[in-house]
Design a protein around this motif. Structure first.
Motif, PDB file in Angstrom:
ATOM      1  N   ALA A  35       0.840  -1.185   0.083  1.00  0.00           N
ATOM      2  CA  ALA A  35      -0.187  -0.333  -0.060  1.00  0.00           C
ATOM      3  C   ALA A  35       0.452   1.114   0.391  1.00  0.00           C
ATOM      4  CB  ALA A  35      -1.398  -0.137   1.185  1.00  0.00           C
ATOM      5  N   PHE A  36       1.851   1.468   0.660  1.00  0.00           N
ATOM      6  CA  PHE A  36       2.662   2.460   0.844  1.00  0.00           C
ATOM      7  C   PHE A  36       3.622   2.798  -0.229  1.00  0.00           C
ATOM      8  CE2 PHE A  36       6.841   4.262   2.055  1.00  0.00           C
ATOM      9  CZ  PHE A  36       5.782   5.515   2.629  1.00  0.00           C
ATOM     10  N   LEU A  37       3.750   1.459  -1.184  1.00  0.00           N
ATOM     11  CA  LEU A  37       4.456   1.840  -2.222  1.00  0.00           C
ATOM     12  C   LEU A  37       3.400   2.425  -3.345  1.00  0.00           C
ATOM     13  CD1 LEU A  37       6.842   1.889  -4.522  1.00  0.00           C
ATOM     14  CD2 LEU A  37       6.257  -1.348  -4.752  1.00  0.00           C
ATOM     15  N   VAL A  38       2.685   1.939  -3.859  1.00  0.00           N
ATOM     16  CA  VAL A  38       1.201   2.231  -3.960  1.00  0.00           C
ATOM     17  C   VAL A  38       1.305   3.720  -4.080  1.00  0.00           C
ATOM     18  CG1 VAL A  38      -1.172   2.266  -5.625  1.00  0.00           C
ATOM     19  CG2 VAL A  38       0.622  -0.391  -5.022  1.00  0.00           C
ATOM     20  N   ALA A  39       0.982   4.422  -2.860  1.00  0.00           N
ATOM     21  CA  ALA A  39       1.189   5.585  -2.277  1.00  0.00           C
ATOM     22  C   ALA A  39       1.655   6.379  -2.964  1.00  0.00           C
ATOM     23  CB  ALA A  39       1.372   5.703  -0.939  1.00  0.00           C
ATOM     24  N   VAL A  40       3.332   5.680  -2.803  1.00  0.00           N
ATOM     25  CA  VAL A  40       4.102   6.524  -2.977  1.00  0.00           C
ATOM     26  C   VAL A  40       4.531   7.145  -4.675  1.00  0.00           C
ATOM     27  CG1 VAL A  40       6.679   6.594  -3.412  1.00  0.00           C
ATOM     28  CG2 VAL A  40       5.868   6.040  -0.945  1.00  0.00           C
ATOM     29  N   ILE A  41       4.028   5.633  -5.481  1.00  0.00           N
ATOM     30  CA  ILE A  41       3.954   5.426  -7.270  1.00  0.00           C
ATOM     31  C   ILE A  41       2.617   6.980  -7.434  1.00  0.00           C
ATOM     32  CG2 ILE A  41       3.984   4.218  -9.652  1.00  0.00           C
ATOM     33  CD1 ILE A  41       5.160   2.392  -7.250  1.00  0.00           C
ATOM     34  N   ALA A 299       6.976 -21.624  -2.592  1.00  0.00           N
ATOM     35  CA  ALA A 299       6.134 -21.775  -3.099  1.00  0.00           C
ATOM     36  C   ALA A 299       4.745 -20.857  -2.266  1.00  0.00           C
ATOM     37  CB  ALA A 299       5.155 -22.357  -3.652  1.00  0.00           C
ATOM     38  N   GLU A 300       5.024 -20.632  -1.136  1.00  0.00           N
ATOM     39  CA  GLU A 300       4.100 -20.431   0.367  1.00  0.00           C
ATOM     40  C   GLU A 300       4.727 -19.031   0.127  1.00  0.00           C
ATOM     41  OE1 GLU A 300       4.814 -22.259   3.759  1.00  0.00           O
ATOM     42  OE2 GLU A 300       4.052 -24.263   3.098  1.00  0.00           O
ATOM     43  N   ALA A 301       5.615 -18.673   0.039  1.00  0.00           N
ATOM     44  CA  ALA A 301       6.169 -17.150   0.406  1.00  0.00           C
ATOM     45  C   ALA A 301       5.344 -16.462  -0.351  1.00  0.00           C
ATOM     46  CB  ALA A 301       7.742 -17.036   0.494  1.00  0.00           C
ATOM     47  N   ALA A 302       5.431 -16.616  -2.049  1.00  0.00           N
ATOM     48  CA  ALA A 302       5.579 -15.705  -4.058  1.00  0.00           C
ATOM     49  C   ALA A 302       3.630 -15.602  -3.659  1.00  0.00           C
ATOM     50  CB  ALA A 302       5.557 -17.218  -4.526  1.00  0.00           C
ATOM     51  N   VAL A 303       3.129 -17.279  -2.455  1.00  0.00           N
ATOM     52  CA  VAL A 303       1.495 -16.723  -3.044  1.00  0.00           C
ATOM     53  C   VAL A 303       1.208 -15.674  -1.397  1.00  0.00           C
ATOM     54  CG1 VAL A 303      -1.161 -18.240  -1.608  1.00  0.00           C
ATOM     55  CG2 VAL A 303       0.687 -19.668  -3.325  1.00  0.00           C
ATOM     56  N   LEU A 304       1.633 -15.401  -0.199  1.00  0.00           N
ATOM     57  CA  LEU A 304       2.023 -14.474   1.047  1.00  0.00           C
ATOM     58  C   LEU A 304       1.937 -13.547   0.176  1.00  0.00           C
ATOM     59  CD1 LEU A 304       3.023 -16.348   3.755  1.00  0.00           C
ATOM     60  CD2 LEU A 304       1.089 -16.245   3.343  1.00  0.00           C
ATOM     61  N   GLY A 305       3.132 -13.352  -0.606  1.00  0.00           N
ATOM     62  CA  GLY A 305       3.509 -12.093  -1.452  1.00  0.00           C
ATOM     63  C   GLY A 305       2.555 -11.163  -1.975  1.00  0.00           C
ATOM     64  N   ALA A 351       3.562  -2.740  -7.038  1.00  0.00           N
ATOM     65  CA  ALA A 351       3.769  -3.261  -5.494  1.00  0.00           C
ATOM     66  C   ALA A 351       3.326  -4.587  -5.224  1.00  0.00           C
ATOM     67  CB  ALA A 351       2.696  -2.322  -5.286  1.00  0.00           C
ATOM     68  N   ILE A 352       2.609  -5.189  -6.500  1.00  0.00           N
ATOM     69  CA  ILE A 352       2.488  -6.898  -6.569  1.00  0.00           C
ATOM     70  C   ILE A 352       3.843  -7.592  -6.767  1.00  0.00           C
ATOM     71  CG2 ILE A 352       1.316  -8.673  -7.364  1.00  0.00           C
ATOM     72  CD1 ILE A 352      -1.468  -6.875  -8.120  1.00  0.00           C
ATOM     73  N   LEU A 353       4.556  -7.001  -7.387  1.00  0.00           N
ATOM     74  CA  LEU A 353       5.928  -7.367  -8.051  1.00  0.00           C
ATOM     75  C   LEU A 353       6.947  -7.479  -7.116  1.00  0.00           C
ATOM     76  CD1 LEU A 353       7.334  -9.355 -10.297  1.00  0.00           C
ATOM     77  CD2 LEU A 353       7.935  -6.767 -11.253  1.00  0.00           C
ATOM     78  N   ALA A 354       6.588  -6.325  -6.286  1.00  0.00           N
ATOM     79  CA  ALA A 354       7.767  -6.287  -5.035  1.00  0.00           C
ATOM     80  C   ALA A 354       7.379  -6.462  -4.110  1.00  0.00           C
ATOM     81  CB  ALA A 354       7.892  -3.921  -4.774  1.00  0.00           C
ATOM     82  N   ALA A 355       5.855  -6.771  -3.579  1.00  0.00           N
ATOM     83  CA  ALA A 355       5.622  -7.816  -1.990  1.00  0.00           C
ATOM     84  C   ALA A 355       6.075  -9.328  -2.948  1.00  0.00           C
ATOM     85  CB  ALA A 355       4.048  -7.731  -2.512  1.00  0.00           C
ATOM     86  N   VAL A 356       6.078  -9.403  -3.588  1.00  0.00           N
ATOM     87  CA  VAL A 356       5.777 -11.461  -3.886  1.00  0.00           C
ATOM     88  C   VAL A 356       7.953 -11.524  -4.123  1.00  0.00           C
ATOM     89  CG1 VAL A 356       6.272 -12.976  -5.717  1.00  0.00           C
ATOM     90  CG2 VAL A 356       3.845 -11.193  -5.818  1.00  0.00           C
TER      91      VAL A 356
END
Length: 829
Positions: A35-41, A299-305, A351-356
């Motif tokens: 959310a913070f990255l989307v807000a900054v961009i 794989a768990e981490a990718a799903v959570l991200g 933002a989604i890519l950065a989170a993953v």
């Protein structure tokens, strides 16, 4: 495929369901960072996009734009010279001025029939139907769809009134400056703004077969230095450069948020893998491969991200819209365009890519412990396995990394890299975390010793701390980072605002100020002619000092220029020594802020060429001084010289002093009655407060980042303490079975949290103070201002808050420990 599905069902999905709290915490941490990255961009895109959208909407197919050196524009006579250049098919003059009250600021566009040659958003706005409407109404204007007027409304502007002939509609018309504009015939716009014979821009349309370089050269020759010649996009880029500091700090904030998130995700996954060692050992014992186990964890981490990134994106849009509304009006002033929220297309995917990727990177580092644990060793209790100890070689590497990052920080500070010097704050934070990891042993032992001072329950808590150094260090660093970031952000902001107020303290020396804009904005519009004389005639006025401010181009850099006279209280001139001030007032040269001098590559004693509406002028740089220049560089010259060079007679501010013995409150009231209602009258104290208010508004992103870091830290603290409870579930059950009370279990968990909180807060205070001091060294490069380091009373508050955070985060797991069922606790999972 069947084996993969079985593993996912029996292990991954079961893990998510069994430890849903940890799963939710991990998702929330990544969602907040996303959310913070989307807000900054979104904020950065809004700042640059608003300028670019207005520029492209007005310029259309224009190949070149001639623009004024200052917001006073340049003589309209330049148009005839430019129109005669071979290859120029149309030279479209335009006047741009911001008019109306502060809460509904509109752009007044003065145009003529030649605007039809532009393939721009104005093309349909000045068609035959609209032209007929304008001609049918005396002093008629066209109102944009967002201006809030209806046909027939009468609007009072600076030097007269206009009548709304028609209200425009349509997608293109609404996009131009957000629909907040008025279109008037050029002579009418010049008359109501008091700028007869002046224009702000001439847009050049060239013939299709014309040579661009030759036309550019010929147009530049025809302009003869009276204005700036560039492409419309370059002018927009120059304007955007004034807000680069805000964009850079926003990007740094997003990067720090993801670094903190990655660190906390690593801690969470490390603790989770430690708790899953029996399951991992079983898989290893029946033939499971290490690579397969690690792939499942990734794989768990990718799903959570992915889930966290998607959830955070929507919240980031709302956060960005909210932050845009909090930015000070000075941003809109310098950009000329109305600040709109424009979310770039790549914001949410990024933002989604950065989170993953952040989740994957942190998990990959944590998952390395799977390779270091043998099947037999994995069955050992937590604290007995060698995996729970930090190897000496790893700590030595961390120490070397801390030294390297510290050296890098010093080099960046000494290099004076301008805005990029802020990178030193990131390297300093990395050095502190690496140093703390290298000192894991002493830190954990000190934490255990602190817990042992809290009675018999504390003794047992100290034993638990000594047995799980990785978990304790991870939990303790969560508190440390939260405290350090809090002190760094709040302390640095307080130092910056206080230093800026100290710099502008001379503003309060005047009893009353008069300007077109409010006290928290830059007073660049000119006051009505003759107003100074009217105010001077008010009974009780001892002295009226005129001053002038304007945004002007200095060597391709948009700078704020001050015109001062001998009695002026503008801070930049007041900060000079007597000799330099006298030379400045005599018109012997100019004074530059340090950041502007650095951008222009000049220093005291150098010659400087300044482009003005009357042609190029050469002057001497008298000095470069520390001066707050968050939006752009700043220059100062004598008022007489500024009026002569830039063709701006009059003043933008009146600084008024009361005569001896006059009641200042009554004088203020008397001046308010003389000054037109649309102008602003305020005290010197209010002028100084306006500076602080504008700075605090500009630091809104820092406050948002502070809330985010604190929230992430609280979630991670709750998560790690809960994991610690799960690790000791059997031990707690045995203690209860041999007669331990529920209260003792509760006190033991709280004692452990208190030990972690005290040591974590102490380290956080040390790191925070170091970062705050580092910021004071970097402030000259980042803000052009000498910031003085001054620790404040809030340090004690932050320390107590950190301890309270630790205790609050420990309450849920402590209550869970107190309610633990003995039979369930001692049974096998």
């Amino acid at each position: 495929m069947i084996a993969l599905l079985d593993r996912l069902r029996l292990l991954t999905i079961r893990e998510f369901a069994t430890h849903w709290g940890r799963t939710v915490a991990s998702v929330v941490v990544m969602a907040v960072s996303s959310a913070f990255l989307v807000a900054v961009i979104g904020i950065s895109g809004s700042l640059t996009g608003s300028i670019a959208q207005l520029s492209s909407g007005l310029a259309g197919n224009a190949a070149l734009e001639i623009s004024g050196v200052t917001d006073a524009g340049f003589p309209q006579a330049v148009r005839a010279d430019v129109a005669a250049v071979p290859g120029v098919t149309a030279a479209v003059p335009m006047l741009r001025a911001n008019v109306g009250p502060d809460d509904n600021r509109l752009m007044l566009l003065g145009v003529d029939a030649s605007t039809a040659a532009l393939d721009s958003d104005l093309k349909d706005s000045v068609g035959s139907a609209q032209t007929a409407a304008l001609l049918s109404v005396p002093n008629g204007v066209l109102a944009g769809p967002g201006a809030g007027f209806t046909a027939g409304d009468v609007i009072t502007l600076r030097s007269g009134t206009v009548t709304v002939a028609a209200v425009l509609s349509g997608k293109e018309q609404a996009r131009l400056n957000g629909g907040h504009y008025l279109i008037a015939p050029l002579p009418l716009a010049q008359r109501v703004t008091g700028r007869t014979g002046q224009v702000d821009s001439i847009l050049i349309v060239t013939a299709p077969d014309a040579d661009a370089a030759q036309v550019n050269s010929a147009v530049t020759t025809a302009v003869a230095g009276r204005a700036l010649v560039s492409t419309p996009s370059l002018r927009a880029a120059q304007t955007s450069s004034g807000v680069v500091m805000l964009r850079f700090i926003a990007a740094m904030g997003a990067a720090i948020a993801f670094v903190v998130s990655a660190f906390l995700i690593y801690n969470t996954i490390s603790m989770a893998l430690a708790g899953r060692r029996p399951v991992i050992s079983m898989l290893r014992a029946i033939g499971g491969r290490k690579q397969t186990i690690v792939r499942d964890v990734l794989a768990e981490a990718a799903v959570l991200g992915l889930v966290g990134g998607l959830l955070g994106a929507g919240f980031g849009v709302l956060m960005g819209r909210y932050a845009i509304g909090l930015l000070p009006g000075a941003f809109s002033q310098m950009m000329e365009a109305r600040l709109e929220y424009l979310l770039p297309w790549y914001a949410i995917p990024a933002a989604i890519l950065a989170a993953v990727l952040t989740n994957l990177a942190a998990t990959a580092v944590a998952a390395r412990q799977v390779y270091r644990v043998s099947p037999v060793e994995a069955l050992a209790p937590v604290g007995v396995s060698q995996a729970d100890a930090v190897p000496v070689r790893v700590r030595l590497l961390a120490g070397a990394l801390a030294v390297g990052l510290a050296v890098l920080t010093v080099l960046v500070v000494r290099a004076h890299l301008g805005l990029f010097a802020a990178a030193a704050l990131g390297s300093a934070l990395g050095a502190e975390i690496a140093l703390a990891f290298a000192c894991t042993g002493p830190i954990v032992r000190l934490t255990g010793a602190t817990a042992r001072r809290l009675g018999s329950a504390g003794v047992l808590a100290g034993v638990n701390i000594d047995r799980a150094p990785r978990r304790v260090w991870a939990t303790l660093m969560t508190v440390t980072i939260a405290v350090a970031m809090t002190i760094t952000i709040t302390g640095s902001n307080a130092d910056a605002v206080r230093s800026a107020r100290d710099t502008f303290a001379s503003l309060a020396d005047n009893d009353v100020w008069v300007s077109v804009t409010a006290e928290d904005m830059v007073p660049t519009p000119l006051l009505p002619n003759g107003l100074a004389e009217q105010v001077a005639a008010v009974p009780g006025v001892g002295r009226v000092t005129q001053g002038q401010l304007a945004f002007a181009s200095f060597g391709g850099t948009k700078a704020l220029v001050y015109g001062v006279d001998p009695d002026s209280n503008f801070a930049m001139a007041r900060s000079l020594d007597t000799a330099t001030r006298q030379r400045l007032l005599a018109g012997e040269g100019v004074v530059l802020s340090r950041d502007l001098a650095r951008a222009l590559g000049v220093s005291a004693g150098d010659d400087l060429t300044v482009q003005t509406p009357s042609g190029e002028r050469r002057t001497r740089v008298l000095a470069s001084v520390s001066y707050f220049s968050a939006l752009s560089g700043t220059a100062s010259m004598s008022l007489t010289l500024m009026r002569e060079w830039f063709g701006r007679p009059g003043a933008t501010t009146l600084q008024i002093d009361a005569a001896p013995g006059v009641d200042k409150a009554q004088l203020f009231t008397a001046i308010r009655q003389v000054v037109p209602a649309e102008l602003h009258v305020y005290t010197g104290a209010a002028a100084l407060d306006g500076v602080g208010k504008a700075m605090e508004q500009g630091l809104v992103l820092s406050r948002i980042m502070l809330v985010i870091v604190a929230f992430i830290a609280a979630m991670a603290l709750l998560n790690t303490l809960t994991l610690a409870l799960l690790e000791r579930r059997r031990e707690l059950g045995i203690l209860r079975a041999v007669g331990s009370s529920r209260r003792f279990a509760l006190r033991m968990v709280l004692a452990e949290a208190a030990g972690i909180g005290v040591i974590g807060a102490a380290l956080g205070v040390l790191f925070g103070l170091a970062n705050q001091y580092l910021y004071s060294l970097l402030a000259t490069d980042i803000m052009g201002l000498d910031v003085h380091f001054r620790p404040g009373p809030p340090l004690l508050v932050f320390t107590v808050a950190a301890l309270a955070l630790s205790l609050l985060g420990s309450i849920p797991p402590a209550m869970r420990a107190a309610r633990l069922n003995i039979v369930d606790a001692v049974s096998a999972d």
